[in-house]
Design a protein around this motif. Structure first.
Motif, PDB file in Angstrom:
ATOM      1  N   PRO A 196      -3.546  -7.923  -4.530  1.00  0.00           N
ATOM      2  CA  PRO A 196      -3.297  -8.282  -5.931  1.00  0.00           C
ATOM      3  C   PRO A 196      -4.058  -7.454  -6.954  1.00  0.00           C
ATOM      4  O   PRO A 196      -3.711  -7.465  -8.139  1.00  0.00           O
ATOM      5  N   SER A 197      -5.060  -6.699  -6.516  1.00  0.00           N
ATOM      6  CA  SER A 197      -5.790  -5.854  -7.465  1.00  0.00           C
ATOM      7  C   SER A 197      -5.139  -4.475  -7.639  1.00  0.00           C
ATOM      8  O   SER A 197      -5.594  -3.671  -8.443  1.00  0.00           O
ATOM      9  N   VAL A 198      -4.061  -4.221  -6.908  1.00  0.00           N
ATOM     10  CA  VAL A 198      -3.340  -2.944  -6.976  1.00  0.00           C
ATOM     11  C   VAL A 198      -2.206  -3.076  -7.993  1.00  0.00           C
ATOM     12  O   VAL A 198      -1.320  -3.919  -7.841  1.00  0.00           O
ATOM     13  N   TYR A 199      -2.235  -2.241  -9.020  1.00  0.00           N
ATOM     14  CA  TYR A 199      -1.231  -2.296 -10.079  1.00  0.00           C
ATOM     15  C   TYR A 199      -0.270  -1.119  -9.985  1.00  0.00           C
ATOM     16  O   TYR A 199      -0.664  -0.029  -9.595  1.00  0.00           O
ATOM     17  N   LEU A 209       9.530   1.649  -9.903  1.00  0.00           N
ATOM     18  CA  LEU A 209       9.959   0.700  -8.873  1.00  0.00           C
ATOM     19  C   LEU A 209      11.361   0.195  -9.159  1.00  0.00           C
ATOM     20  O   LEU A 209      11.653  -0.236 -10.272  1.00  0.00           O
ATOM     21  N   ALA A 210      12.204   0.241  -8.143  1.00  0.00           N
ATOM     22  CA  ALA A 210      13.513  -0.404  -8.185  1.00  0.00           C
ATOM     23  C   ALA A 210      13.431  -1.542  -7.172  1.00  0.00           C
ATOM     24  O   ALA A 210      13.584  -1.326  -5.969  1.00  0.00           O
ATOM     25  N   LEU A 211      13.118  -2.723  -7.662  1.00  0.00           N
ATOM     26  CA  LEU A 211      12.911  -3.885  -6.794  1.00  0.00           C
ATOM     27  C   LEU A 211      14.233  -4.579  -6.512  1.00  0.00           C
ATOM     28  O   LEU A 211      15.072  -4.719  -7.403  1.00  0.00           O
ATOM     29  N   ALA A 219       0.829  -1.205   0.000  1.00  0.00           N
ATOM     30  CA  ALA A 219       0.000   0.000   0.000  1.00  0.00           C
ATOM     31  C   ALA A 219       0.866   1.259   0.000  1.00  0.00           C
ATOM     32  O   ALA A 219       0.586   2.221  -0.745  1.00  0.00           O
ATOM     33  N   LEU A 220       1.918   1.276   0.802  1.00  0.00           N
ATOM     34  CA  LEU A 220       2.799   2.446   0.853  1.00  0.00           C
ATOM     35  C   LEU A 220       3.535   2.645  -0.471  1.00  0.00           C
ATOM     36  O   LEU A 220       3.648   3.772  -0.960  1.00  0.00           O
ATOM     37  N   ALA A 221       4.030   1.559  -1.049  1.00  0.00           N
ATOM     38  CA  ALA A 221       4.705   1.657  -2.347  1.00  0.00           C
ATOM     39  C   ALA A 221       3.744   2.196  -3.408  1.00  0.00           C
ATOM     40  O   ALA A 221       4.125   3.012  -4.256  1.00  0.00           O
ATOM     41  N   LEU A 240       3.211   5.988  -2.864  1.00  0.00           N
ATOM     42  CA  LEU A 240       4.410   6.723  -3.279  1.00  0.00           C
ATOM     43  C   LEU A 240       4.538   6.775  -4.800  1.00  0.00           C
ATOM     44  O   LEU A 240       4.828   7.833  -5.365  1.00  0.00           O
ATOM     45  N   THR A 241       4.321   5.645  -5.480  1.00  0.00           N
ATOM     46  CA  THR A 241       4.445   5.650  -6.942  1.00  0.00           C
ATOM     47  C   THR A 241       3.294   6.416  -7.599  1.00  0.00           C
ATOM     48  O   THR A 241       3.499   7.063  -8.626  1.00  0.00           O
ATOM     49  N   ASP A 242       2.114   6.368  -7.017  1.00  0.00           N
ATOM     50  CA  ASP A 242       0.999   7.150  -7.570  1.00  0.00           C
ATOM     51  C   ASP A 242       1.275   8.647  -7.498  1.00  0.00           C
ATOM     52  O   ASP A 242       0.733   9.422  -8.279  1.00  0.00           O
ATOM     53  N   ASN A 243       2.143   9.039  -6.567  1.00  0.00           N
ATOM     54  CA  ASN A 243       2.550  10.439  -6.446  1.00  0.00           C
ATOM     55  C   ASN A 243       3.850  10.715  -7.186  1.00  0.00           C
ATOM     56  O   ASN A 243       4.543  11.695  -6.920  1.00  0.00           O
ATOM     57  N   LYS A 244       4.163   9.819  -8.120  1.00  0.00           N
ATOM     58  CA  LYS A 244       5.305   9.959  -9.038  1.00  0.00           C
ATOM     59  C   LYS A 244       6.665   9.908  -8.361  1.00  0.00           C
ATOM     60  O   LYS A 244       7.645  10.458  -8.866  1.00  0.00           O
ATOM     61  N   ASN A 245       6.744   9.216  -7.222  1.00  0.00           N
ATOM     62  CA  ASN A 245       8.031   8.992  -6.555  1.00  0.00           C
ATOM     63  C   ASN A 245       8.612   7.668  -7.012  1.00  0.00           C
ATOM     64  O   ASN A 245       7.886   6.686  -7.166  1.00  0.00           O
ATOM     65  N   THR A 246       9.919   7.651  -7.210  1.00  0.00           N
ATOM     66  CA  THR A 246      10.590   6.385  -7.452  1.00  0.00           C
ATOM     67  C   THR A 246      10.768   5.706  -6.103  1.00  0.00           C
ATOM     68  O   THR A 246      11.135   6.352  -5.121  1.00  0.00           O
TER      69      THR A 246
END
Length: 126
Positions: A50-53, A59-61, A14-16, A19-25
């Motif tokens: 699993p429904s969150v894309y 993302l740097a995994l 959820a946090l990731a 953050l990504t929805d706010n255009k943060n890497t």
């Protein structure tokens, strides 16, 4: 600011996402290499939310906590408290020296440092 998320459960996912929805890497530590491959290929965490894309370009995994810590200015530790010590024990002790604690904590404001020094090591953001 470079964000790091340690963990791959519901809270970390959820946090990731926020953050990504706010255009943060986001530098994201995921302990399971199969989950990393799945997120890269299918853009979602197969085990949690699993429904969150995700926009995987943001993302740097990694399966290395040390890599995520080194690449981040602000860390969010989102693993169950029972596993926090085991998750972070592989880190060099100096990686977080003097940096543990929430940003804005009175200890943080009492020792104001120039921005270059503050960001030389990651912060734990709670």
């Amino acid at each position: 600011m470079r964000f790091g998320v340690i963990g791959s459960g519901s809270w970390a996912t959820a946090l990731a996402k926020v953050l990504t929805d706010n255009k943060n890497t986001v530098n994201w530590w995921v302990r399971n290499e199969d989950v990393i491959r799945h997120i890269r290929a299918r853009h979602h965490n197969p085990q949690y939310l699993p429904s969150v894309y995700f926009d995987t370009n943001l993302l740097a995994l990694s399966d290395s906590v040390g890599e995520v810590v080194a690449a981040s200015d602000c860390l969010v530790v989102a693993v169950p408290s029972a596993y926090t010590a085991a998750t972070l024990e592989t880190l060099d002790r100096k990686a977080l020296e003097g940096q543990a604690g929430p940003v804005g904590h009175k200890r943080d404001t009492a020792r104001a440092k120039p921005a270059a020094q503050r960001l030389s090591r990651p912060r734990i953001c709670l």
